[in-house]
Enzyme design. Structure first.
Site, mmCIF file in Angstrom:
data_model
loop_
_atom_site.group_PDB
_atom_site.id
_atom_site.type_symbol
_atom_site.label_atom_id
_atom_site.label_comp_id
_atom_site.label_asym_id
_atom_site.label_seq_id
_atom_site.Cartn_x
_atom_site.Cartn_y
_atom_site.Cartn_z
ATOM 1 N N TYR A 188 16.133 29.933 7.983
ATOM 2 C CA TYR A 188 14.904 30.640 8.368
ATOM 3 C C TYR A 188 14.772 30.720 9.879
ATOM 4 O O TYR A 188 14.977 29.727 10.588
ATOM 5 C CB TYR A 188 13.681 29.890 7.822
ATOM 6 C CG TYR A 188 13.480 30.023 6.335
ATOM 7 C CD1 TYR A 188 13.264 31.267 5.748
ATOM 8 C CD2 TYR A 188 13.499 28.897 5.525
ATOM 9 C CE1 TYR A 188 13.059 31.380 4.372
ATOM 10 C CE2 TYR A 188 13.290 29.004 4.152
ATOM 11 C CZ TYR A 188 13.071 30.250 3.588
ATOM 12 O OH TYR A 188 12.869 30.350 2.243
ATOM 13 N N MET B 198 12.170 24.118 2.113
ATOM 14 C CA MET B 198 11.449 23.295 1.134
ATOM 15 C C MET B 198 12.408 22.492 0.268
ATOM 16 O O MET B 198 12.165 21.314 -0.033
ATOM 17 C CB MET B 198 10.569 24.187 0.245
ATOM 18 C CG MET B 198 9.658 23.391 -0.661
ATOM 19 S SD MET B 198 8.637 24.420 -1.726
ATOM 20 C CE MET B 198 7.511 25.152 -0.565
ATOM 21 N N ARG C 45 -10.688 -0.419 15.331
ATOM 22 C CA ARG C 45 -10.651 0.483 14.190
ATOM 23 C C ARG C 45 -11.549 -0.084 13.080
ATOM 24 O O ARG C 45 -12.394 0.598 12.554
ATOM 25 C CB ARG C 45 -9.187 0.609 13.717
ATOM 26 C CG ARG C 45 -8.940 1.667 12.693
ATOM 27 C CD ARG C 45 -7.458 1.742 12.315
ATOM 28 N NE ARG C 45 -6.980 0.508 11.682
ATOM 29 C CZ ARG C 45 -5.743 0.366 11.180
ATOM 30 N NH1 ARG C 45 -4.871 1.364 11.269
ATOM 31 N NH2 ARG C 45 -5.378 -0.771 10.622
ATOM 32 N N LYS D 207 0.845 -1.208 0.000
ATOM 33 C CA LYS D 207 0.000 0.000 0.000
ATOM 34 C C LYS D 207 0.875 1.251 0.000
ATOM 35 O O LYS D 207 2.074 1.185 0.311
ATOM 36 C CB LYS D 207 -0.908 -0.017 1.239
ATOM 37 C CG LYS D 207 -0.139 -0.017 2.564
ATOM 38 C CD LYS D 207 -1.061 -0.266 3.760
ATOM 39 C CE LYS D 207 -0.263 -0.350 5.050
ATOM 40 N NZ LYS D 207 -1.085 -0.785 6.191
HETATM 41 C C1 LIG Z 1 -0.348 -1.830 6.828
HETATM 42 C C2 LIG Z 1 -0.920 -3.111 7.328
HETATM 43 C C3 LIG Z 1 -0.090 -4.229 7.530
HETATM 44 C C4 LIG Z 1 1.419 -4.167 7.428
HETATM 45 O O1 LIG Z 1 1.922 -3.613 8.624
HETATM 46 P P1 LIG Z 1 3.490 -3.516 8.891
HETATM 47 O O2 LIG Z 1 3.589 -3.081 10.315
HETATM 48 O O3 LIG Z 1 4.008 -2.461 7.958
HETATM 49 O O4 LIG Z 1 4.060 -4.837 8.629
HETATM 50 C C5 LIG Z 1 -0.683 -5.430 7.863
HETATM 51 N N1 LIG Z 1 -2.018 -5.520 8.031
HETATM 52 C C6 LIG Z 1 -2.846 -4.456 7.878
HETATM 53 C C7 LIG Z 1 -4.307 -4.644 8.081
HETATM 54 C C8 LIG Z 1 -2.328 -3.219 7.546
HETATM 55 O O5 LIG Z 1 -3.146 -2.171 7.406
#
Ligand SMILES: *Cc1c(COP(=O)(O)O)cnc(C)c1O
Length: 361
Positions: free
Chosen positions: A256, A304, A131, A35
């Site tokens: 800055y 930046m 969640r 992802k």
């Molecule tokens: C992002 C995610 C993972 C991977 O988590 P890591 O800590 O990066 O290994 C696994 N399961 C779900 C549901 C996630 O959202």
């Protein structure tokens, strides 16, 4: 001359980390979580490098899955939050995207759909993250409903997500594992609990499917040293070069807001990387930067397009000296800790302006 700031992505390191994740999975199957553009590394090249080593991929939304399919990635791809709109089900059916079901609306949409073929479904159960996911008490009834549905195919996988697996001395993870197993053991389905910290640090969380994310990219999920996590190899090196050098007198400020003032006569080097590239603006004075192979402190505010570092204590150097922002010598986690963040975030935030160069393709 091109701007020297680049993210080098070492696909051999990615494969090394994947082999470690696979060996920890033992009999279980490994799902590579790609992802958010593979945590900033480039989802397509990462997935192509990993495809021979993993059984499936996981993403956060169907757009990410479609990009991978369009690029020729053939393995199943799990949509970890499931569908956001009912129309996605037919696309999932046709393109072999697996669908997480995490609420009743999604389940109702699955029942109501007319699909050209059934989709592979995972059921998300809430074992304490609070969640996503169904109540554990519903698991048997939901499974029965799915098994009866003409729109759901194959083995339903029961999944849950660990909330505190990076805290190795906290008993929340064993509790999550216990309640999840308590409610699923009798169902006889494959299960999936482990993320990277689970896979590395909680052997009891390993199961039929393991979902590895951050570890593939070579960052430890733990704040402290760990025998397995310490075998991971960083995949991304953010590198650049010195583009300017100057001497400032004691009492003069740099950058800055005058956020850093020289206490002694100091030599300041300027590096063309900033928050417009994804280098964290919150990185404070003292954040380590590798210049000519030695650690020096960032001084002054991150702008930046540039940062400044104090090279007073280094041997004389010239414009063009090599710089590593993170990589083999300084981890993304370490930089992140100076910016009130985590390695996950700063890797994911690497912006498109930074060219990615792939090694080991
Ligand atoms: C992002 C995610 C993972 C991977 O988590 P890591 O800590 O990066 O290994 C696994 N399961 C779900 C549901 C996630 O959202």
């Amino acid at each position: 001359m091109a701007r020297p700031t680049q993210a080098i992505v070492d696909l051999e390191a990615l494969r090394h980390n994947c082999r470690l994740a696979r060996s920890l999975s033992s009999d279980g199957k490994l799902m590579a979580v790609v992802k958010a553009n593979a945590y900033g590394h480039g989802a397509i090249p990462a997935a192509k490098a990993l495809e021979p080593l993993v059984s499936a991929f996981a993403v956060a939304c169907i757009e990410e899955a479609e990009d991978l399919r369009n690029a020729g990635v053939a393995r199943p791809i799990l949509l970890m939050e499931g569908i956001f709109q009912a129309e996605e089900l037919e696309i999932a059916a046709q393109r072999d995207f697996w669908v997480m079901l995490q609420n009743h609306q999604q389940l109702d949409e699955l029942d109501a759909a007319t699909l050209s073929r059934p989709v592979t479904c995972w059921l998300k159960l809430d074992s304490g993250m609070h969640r996503l996911g169904f109540s554990l008490d519903e698991s048997a009834a939901l499974l029965a409903r799915l098994r009866a549905s003409p729109n759901a195919s194959g083995d339903v996988v029961m999944a849950t997500h660990l909330a505190r697996a990076d805290e190795l001395d906290n008993d929340f993870t064993p509790q999550q594992i216990r309640v999840f197993r308590g409610h699923t053991a009798a169902l006889g389905t494959p299960c999936s609990m482990a993320n990277s910290p689970g896979l590395l640090g909680w052997p009891e969380s390993r199961d039929a499917w393991n979902r590895a994310g951050v570890m593939l990219y070579g960052q430890s999920p733990f704040p402290e040293p760990h025998p397995q996590a310490d075998q991971l190899k960083p995949v991304m090196t953010l590198q650049s070069e010195i583009i300017a050098l100057r001497d400032v007198a004691a009492g003069e400020s740099v950058g800055y807001g005058g956020a850093w003032t020289a206490r002694r006569g100091s030599r300041i080097a300027t590096i063309p990387v900033g928050y417009g590239d994804g280098y964290p603006r919150n990185a404070g004075n003292g954040t380590p930067v590798l210049v000519g192979g030695r650690r020096v402190p960032l001084v002054g505010r991150v702008s930046m397009d540039m940062i400044t570092v104090d090279v007073t204590d280094l041997p004389p150097m010239a414009v063009g000296a090599p710089v590593e922002l993170w990589g083999d010598h300084i981890t993304a986690n370490e930089v992140a800790s100076h910016a009130g963040s985590i390695g996950y975030e700063i890797m994911t935030r690497m912006l498109p302006r930074v060219p990615r160069r792939y090694l080991g393709q």
